[in-house]
Motif scaffolding. Structure first.
Motif, short mmCIF file in Angstrom:
data_model
loop_
_atom_site.label_atom_id
_atom_site.label_comp_id
_atom_site.label_asym_id
_atom_site.label_seq_id
_atom_site.Cartn_x
_atom_site.Cartn_y
_atom_site.Cartn_z
N VAL A 37 0.87 -1.18 0.00
CA VAL A 37 0.00 0.00 0.00
C VAL A 37 0.91 1.23 0.00
O VAL A 37 1.86 1.33 0.79
CB VAL A 37 -0.99 0.00 1.19
N HIS A 38 0.65 2.14 -0.95
CA HIS A 38 1.49 3.33 -1.12
C HIS A 38 0.91 4.44 -0.24
O HIS A 38 -0.26 4.79 -0.35
CB HIS A 38 1.47 3.72 -2.59
N VAL A 39 1.77 5.00 0.60
CA VAL A 39 1.33 5.97 1.61
C VAL A 39 2.04 7.30 1.34
O VAL A 39 3.25 7.41 1.51
CB VAL A 39 1.64 5.44 3.02
N ASP A 40 1.28 8.30 0.91
CA ASP A 40 1.83 9.60 0.52
C ASP A 40 1.86 10.56 1.70
O ASP A 40 0.82 11.06 2.13
CB ASP A 40 0.99 10.21 -0.61
N VAL A 41 3.05 10.83 2.20
CA VAL A 41 3.21 11.77 3.31
C VAL A 41 3.63 13.12 2.73
O VAL A 41 4.67 13.22 2.07
CB VAL A 41 4.26 11.25 4.31
N VAL B 95 6.12 3.70 1.76
CA VAL B 95 5.93 5.09 2.19
C VAL B 95 6.67 6.04 1.24
O VAL B 95 7.87 5.87 0.99
CB VAL B 95 6.41 5.28 3.64
N HIS B 96 5.96 7.02 0.72
CA HIS B 96 6.51 8.03 -0.20
C HIS B 96 6.50 9.37 0.53
O HIS B 96 5.44 9.97 0.74
CB HIS B 96 5.63 8.07 -1.46
N LEU B 97 7.68 9.82 0.91
CA LEU B 97 7.80 11.05 1.69
C LEU B 97 7.99 12.25 0.76
O LEU B 97 9.05 12.40 0.14
CB LEU B 97 8.99 10.95 2.64
N MET B 98 6.98 13.09 0.70
CA MET B 98 7.10 14.36 -0.04
C MET B 98 7.23 15.45 1.00
O MET B 98 6.31 16.25 1.23
CB MET B 98 5.88 14.54 -0.95
N ILE B 99 8.38 15.43 1.66
CA ILE B 99 8.61 16.32 2.80
C ILE B 99 10.01 16.92 2.73
O ILE B 99 10.92 16.34 2.14
CB ILE B 99 8.47 15.57 4.15
N VAL C 99 6.99 3.92 -10.84
CA VAL C 99 6.37 5.12 -11.40
C VAL C 99 5.15 5.47 -10.55
O VAL C 99 4.53 4.60 -9.95
CB VAL C 99 5.95 4.93 -12.88
N ASP C 100 4.82 6.75 -10.52
CA ASP C 100 3.75 7.23 -9.63
C ASP C 100 3.14 8.49 -10.24
O ASP C 100 3.84 9.49 -10.44
CB ASP C 100 4.36 7.52 -8.26
N GLY C 101 1.84 8.42 -10.50
CA GLY C 101 1.11 9.59 -11.00
C GLY C 101 0.46 9.32 -12.34
O GLY C 101 1.14 9.07 -13.33
ZN ZN Z 1 3.18 8.83 -4.19
#
Ligand code: ZN
Ligand code: DX5
Length: 232
Positions: A40-44, A73-77, A182-184
């Protein structure tokens, strides 16, 4: 050629639904609908590195406790050097931070691995991929963003595909087993291009949680991708 699910380079395809497109008030039920997924992909998101805010470690810990599949976990931080290890410590299977945000990406990857997580690095559409070529051994997965990070439901950017192809060629040349993600904007119609360009790990938010039957959507994405991975 043998099918090696372990590293995905020989036909293994992973489908990671993003809970950004799930109903946040019914997270437990939403997670139960994606038991057929790989992760499960988790966008932070922190409202700083990207102009959107989602959730932090407390929420991710509850997802970890509830999910039928491991966490990606995908950290956009900003400042992942400070925050990323905490997500590995709470048990995420993989933790991906953005190259653009990290001060010491290699040192951070080593810390994530030492805690027991797969180490991932992500690049935005405008970031060159060549800077990662010498770091392939330091990471378990590389995420080539196919939209500008920040929001779900955007359109896939085909102009990111040449970059993914160069990365895939380089990984093969070096005998690397790194997963290429890939994501999006990944849907049953765009996934073929990404698989053709060398991706083996696919994040999909709206295409899975927006579907009547998320399980069937996962199966559909998986077979569409697998058909296009024959060359890899
Ligand atoms: Zn993502
Ligand atoms: C975007 C996020 C994505 C997003 C994908 O910044 O990183 O994971 O949830 O959503 P879709 O599949 O709807 O484009």
């Amino acid at each position: 050629m043998p099918h090696r699910d372990e590293n995905g380079r020989d036909g293994g395809v992973r489908i990671n639904p993003s809970i950004l497109a799930a109903d946040f008030a019914n997270m437990q039920a939403e997670l139960a609908r994606i038991a057929a997924a790989d992760f499960v992909h988790v966008d932070v998101m922190d409202n700083h590195f990207v102009p959107n805010l989602t959730f932090g470690p407390q929420m991710v810990e509850r997802v970890q406790a509830t999910s039928p599949v491991p966490l990606d976990v995908h950290l956009m931080i900003a400042d992942p050097d400070r925050w990323a290890p905490g997500y590995a410590e709470l048990g995420a299977a993989s933790v991906t931070f953005h190259l653009e945000a990290a001060t010491e990406p290699v040192a951070l990857a080593r810390r994530l691995r030492a805690i027991g997580a797969r180490a991932g690095v992500a690049i935005k559409p405008a970031t060159a991929v060549e800077g990662l070529f010498d770091l392939l051994d330091d990471f378990d997965q590389i995420l080539v963003m196919t939209v500008e990070p920040g929001f779900g439901g955007q359109s896939f950017m085909p102009e990111t595909m040449p970059k993914l192809r160069r990365l895939s060629d380089e990984a093969r040349r070096r005998g690397s087993s790194v997963w290429l993600q890939v994501d999006g904007g990944i849907t049953e119609s765009t996934i073929a291009q990404a698989a053709d360009a060398g991706a083996d790990t696919f994040v999909a938010g709206s295409a899975v949680f927006g579907a009547e039957d998320p399980g069937a959507a996962i199966t559909g994405l998986r077979s569409a991708a697998a058909q296009h991975r024959h060359a890899h």
